[in-house]
Design an enzyme around this catalytic site. Structure first.
Site, mmCIF file in Angstrom:
data_model
loop_
_atom_site.group_PDB
_atom_site.id
_atom_site.type_symbol
_atom_site.label_atom_id
_atom_site.label_comp_id
_atom_site.label_asym_id
_atom_site.label_seq_id
_atom_site.Cartn_x
_atom_site.Cartn_y
_atom_site.Cartn_z
ATOM 1 N N THR A 103 0.785 -1.266 -0.069
ATOM 2 C CA THR A 103 0.052 -0.319 0.026
ATOM 3 C C THR A 103 1.009 1.283 0.042
ATOM 4 O O THR A 103 1.789 1.397 0.584
ATOM 5 C CB THR A 103 -1.026 -0.012 1.251
ATOM 6 N N PHE A 137 1.339 5.087 0.796
ATOM 7 C CA PHE A 137 0.645 6.264 1.700
ATOM 8 C C PHE A 137 1.269 7.528 1.444
ATOM 9 O O PHE A 137 2.584 7.634 0.880
ATOM 10 C CB PHE A 137 0.649 6.021 3.018
#
Ligand SMILES: O=C(O)C(=O)Cc1ccccc1
Length: 416
Positions: A296, A298
């Site tokens: 992921t 960010f």
């Protein structure tokens, strides 16, 4: 040609006005005898300056601290009372006979209508994230700033506001995942607010299936988690043959906390190993993401941009709306291609301020905003020239940030 400020990088044209977050004012009231809450007011109703905010927060923080002292005295000091992040907590309580850390022992998330004043901790950087302790966003905050004070918020919007009103110094926001794709709502928030991207974090994400101690796989009829986590594990869960409904909640660790708090024996959460530890859950299965290389990305947000540099790899994120014309997107993208600037991401979102354009013949065209990430620093001439050219084809262009790329070497087995 309009010049680009390499620091703020903004080139707002008067034609398209993207509203920035209104200035916020501050008031406070008691929602319960031991809890001081802060409410936001629009600047039209008497907003405050940043410095007033800072002193308001400091005053509130000290009031909260003294209230906590007072309530400790009047409570007669309950067993196992401790303090986490300046919040009064209760240390260990039994959950289902097992001794586990109480969800109440962790900092409570900030909420939009009830901004608990967060004590200011000297020089420690305060990083707002959406979720409760054990959320992947908290891990991302820790990767970006190992000594930071993570500040849990119940919504992404609140994490943005926490930075805007100086309760936090940074916000960390998941924007895309290698399996689940873009987190669209967060792109919309980036535009709606005026914070700057000052960094990125790429976090390998290893999901676990968690349930109350003693619960077996065949008891599970419901799986709850963040929509991204549900989508990242969909194939694996189906293959496991679980006859369970899926339900989306705000964050992964919040799902684990919910099961523990409500003693739900038919429900499992998809969350991190750390969430299992924090909320006293057992791990029914680990590594349940559909691909081991699940990462992921960010972004880190701040009130001020950083000064772009050229001594290390930088990325720049922009958002633009197309000017009327033909092959505009092709022209924009070629501005980067001709300068050998690599694009790492392109995302389109409905242009909410102007969603439809009616053509002369009556045809309706949907209008989009395009988000593009490219591998160059705004300190580089080629990036400035590319953007100067892009500006000619666009009715609106904003640089969301120019920031160092996360170059951490990555292995699929890196556990979070
Ligand atoms: O819910 C969380 O823990 C988050 O931080 C959002 C999220 C969800 C799934 C993968 C990565 C981030």
């Amino acid at each position: 040609m309009q010049s680009i400020n390499p620091l703020s990088g903004s080139i707002d044209k008067s034609l398209v006005r993207i509203a920035s977050t209104p200035g916020l004012g501050l008031t406070h009231h008691r929602s319960s005898p031991s809890r001081l809450t802060v409410k936001c007011l629009d600047s039209a109703n008497g907003g405050r300056t940043r410095h007033e905010w800072q002193s308001c927060c400091a005053v509130l923080a000290s009031k909260v601290a003294s209230q906590q002292q007072d309530s400790k005295k009047t409570d007669g000091g309950s067993t196992g009372v401790a303090t986490v992040n300046g919040h009064q907590t209760f240390d260990f309580v039994p959950i289902n006979g097992a001794v586990a850390k109480s969800p109440f022992a962790l900092p409570k998330p900030l909420s939009i209508s009830d901004f608990s004043a967060v004590p200011l901790h000297g020089s420690q950087l305060r990083v707002a994230y959406q979720g409760v302790p054990g959320a992947y966003s908290e891990a991302a905050a820790g990767k970006a700033y190992p000594n930071c004070e993570p500040i849990p918020c119940d919504q992404f919007e609140v994490a943005f506001q926490a930075v805007e009103i100086w309760i936090a110094d940074r916000a960390v926001l998941p924007v895309e995942n290698s399996l689940g794709g873009s987190i669209h709502r967060n792109y919309d928030l980036l535009l709606r607010h005026r914070l700057h991207i000052v960094g990125e974090v790429q976090l390998p994400v290893h999901h676990c299936l968690l349930a109350l101690p003693g619960v077996r796989m065949e008891h599970i009829t419901r799986i709850i988690s963040h929509p991204q986590a549900l989508s990242q594990c969909e194939n694996t869960i189906t293959k496991m043959g679980l006859n369970a409904s899926r339900e989306a909640v705000d964050d992964t660790a919040g799902a684990a906390e919910y099961i523990a708090t409500n003693n739900l024996r038919n429900t499992a959460a998809i969350a991190s190993a750390r969430a299992a530890e924090l909320y006293g859950l057992q791990t029914l299965a680990k590594g349940i993401q559909d691909d081991s290389s699940n990462v992921t990305r960010f972004v880190i947000l701040s009130r001020e941009p950083i000064i772009p540099r050229i001594d290390r790899p930088f990325k720049t994120s922009i958002v633009f709306a197309q000017e009327k014309g033909t092959n505009i997107l092709f022209k924009v993208l070629s501005s980067f291609a001709f300068r050998n600037i690599n694009l790492t991401k392109i995302e389109s979102r409905p242009h909410r301020n102007q969603p439809i354009r009616v053509e002369d013949g009556g045809a309706k065209q949907f209008e989009y905003l395009f988000y593009v990430d490219f591998e160059a620093s705004m300190a580089e001439e080629r990036a400035q020239n590319a953007l100067a050219e892009v500006e000619e084809f666009t009715s609106f262009l904003r640089v969301l940030g120019s920031y160092p790329m996360d170059m951490t070497p990555w292995r699929p087995d890196m556990e979070e």
